[in-house]
Design an enzyme around this catalytic site. Structure first.
Site, PDB file in Angstrom:
ATOM      1  N   ASP A 164       0.885  -1.171   0.000  1.00  0.00           N
ATOM      2  CA  ASP A 164       0.000   0.000   0.000  1.00  0.00           C
ATOM      3  C   ASP A 164       0.917   1.213   0.000  1.00  0.00           C
ATOM      4  O   ASP A 164       1.493   1.557   1.037  1.00  0.00           O
ATOM      5  CB  ASP A 164      -0.900  -0.002   1.242  1.00  0.00           C
ATOM      6  CG  ASP A 164      -1.770   1.236   1.321  1.00  0.00           C
ATOM      7  OD1 ASP A 164      -2.226   1.716   0.268  1.00  0.00           O
ATOM      8  OD2 ASP A 164      -1.984   1.738   2.443  1.00  0.00           O
ATOM      9  N   GLU A 172      -1.330  -1.428  -4.633  1.00  0.00           N
ATOM     10  CA  GLU A 172      -2.515  -0.588  -4.786  1.00  0.00           C
ATOM     11  C   GLU A 172      -2.174   0.593  -5.680  1.00  0.00           C
ATOM     12  O   GLU A 172      -1.150   1.248  -5.506  1.00  0.00           O
ATOM     13  CB  GLU A 172      -2.994  -0.095  -3.423  1.00  0.00           C
ATOM     14  CG  GLU A 172      -4.287   0.666  -3.487  1.00  0.00           C
ATOM     15  CD  GLU A 172      -4.839   1.031  -2.119  1.00  0.00           C
ATOM     16  OE1 GLU A 172      -5.050   2.240  -1.885  1.00  0.00           O
ATOM     17  OE2 GLU A 172      -5.052   0.125  -1.293  1.00  0.00           O
ATOM     18  N   ASP A 187      -2.489   0.899   7.122  1.00  0.00           N
ATOM     19  CA  ASP A 187      -1.707   0.774   5.889  1.00  0.00           C
ATOM     20  C   ASP A 187      -1.250  -0.674   5.702  1.00  0.00           C
ATOM     21  O   ASP A 187      -1.172  -1.176   4.576  1.00  0.00           O
ATOM     22  CB  ASP A 187      -0.491   1.703   5.931  1.00  0.00           C
ATOM     23  CG  ASP A 187      -0.881   3.131   6.263  1.00  0.00           C
ATOM     24  OD1 ASP A 187      -1.052   3.926   5.325  1.00  0.00           O
ATOM     25  OD2 ASP A 187      -1.044   3.434   7.461  1.00  0.00           O
TER      26      ASP A 187
END
Length: 192
Positions: A11, A71, A146
């Site tokens: 992420d 992501e 996260d």
């Protein structure tokens, strides 16, 4: 489906970058680890990027992932934030490329949809679903979302591996989409 696969999820972030590692054995996913790369102590943006590269390289060297699920940055109004986030993502991707790890990018909405069935699910809902699906103990959840977001990217990729030839339509680009979906295209028919 190939067994014994390791998936690294990332992420991207410019202050906190999450990572999560999944093991897939006989078609079943299990969490190996998740955590964060804390970048808040760096005031120089380029030093942050260097640290991201070093840490992601270290994670790859430690867990030897077969694939990276990352992501994609979402589009926001702050162009400078988007630029910084894109750079952070690019450096993490570069570390994977350096190690010949194939990269798969997923939009935040797709990850949320894959895990919860709701593309606008909250971070807490995603974390809760991961905790149930992977049977993660509460004390192993960590304090930063996260990390769970990164693990969610890895889990989304795991789900995609099981159905690479889905019935979902595939498009080569915007023109291909328009050609195959004429009924959805609005045509401005103003009188002359």
């Amino acid at each position: 489906m190939k067994s014994d696969k390791i998936i690294l999820g990332i992420d991207p972030g410019t202050n906190i970058m999450g990572y999560g590692v999944l093991s897939v054995t006989s078609g079943k996913a299990q969490m190996i680890t998740m955590g964060v790369i804390d970048l808040r102590k760096f005031t120089d943006g380029y030093l942050k990027l260097g640290h991201i590269f070093e840490r992601v390289t270290g994670i790859i060297d430690s867990f030897l992932p077969d694939e990276l699920a990352i992501e994609a940055p979402f589009f926001g109004k702050n162009v400078q934030s988007m630029l910084k986030l894109g750079r952070a993502q690019g450096v993490a991707i570069a570390a994977a490329i350096r190690h010949s790890v194939p990269i798969h990018e997923y939009a935040p909405m797709k990850i949320k949809m894959a895990l919860t069935g709701n593309g606008s699910a909250s971070k807490e809902q995603v974390a809760g679903m991961l905790q149930r699906l992977l049977k993660i103990r509460q004390e192993d959840m960590g304090k930063f979302m996260d990390a769970t977001d990164a693990l969610a990217a890895a889990y989304c990729h795991y789900l995609q591996m099981g159905r690479p030839d889905s019935d979902a339509p595939h498009y080569k680009g915007w023109k291909d989409y328009v050609n195959k979906n004429q009924e959805k295209v609005w045509k401005n028919k103003t009188p002359k």
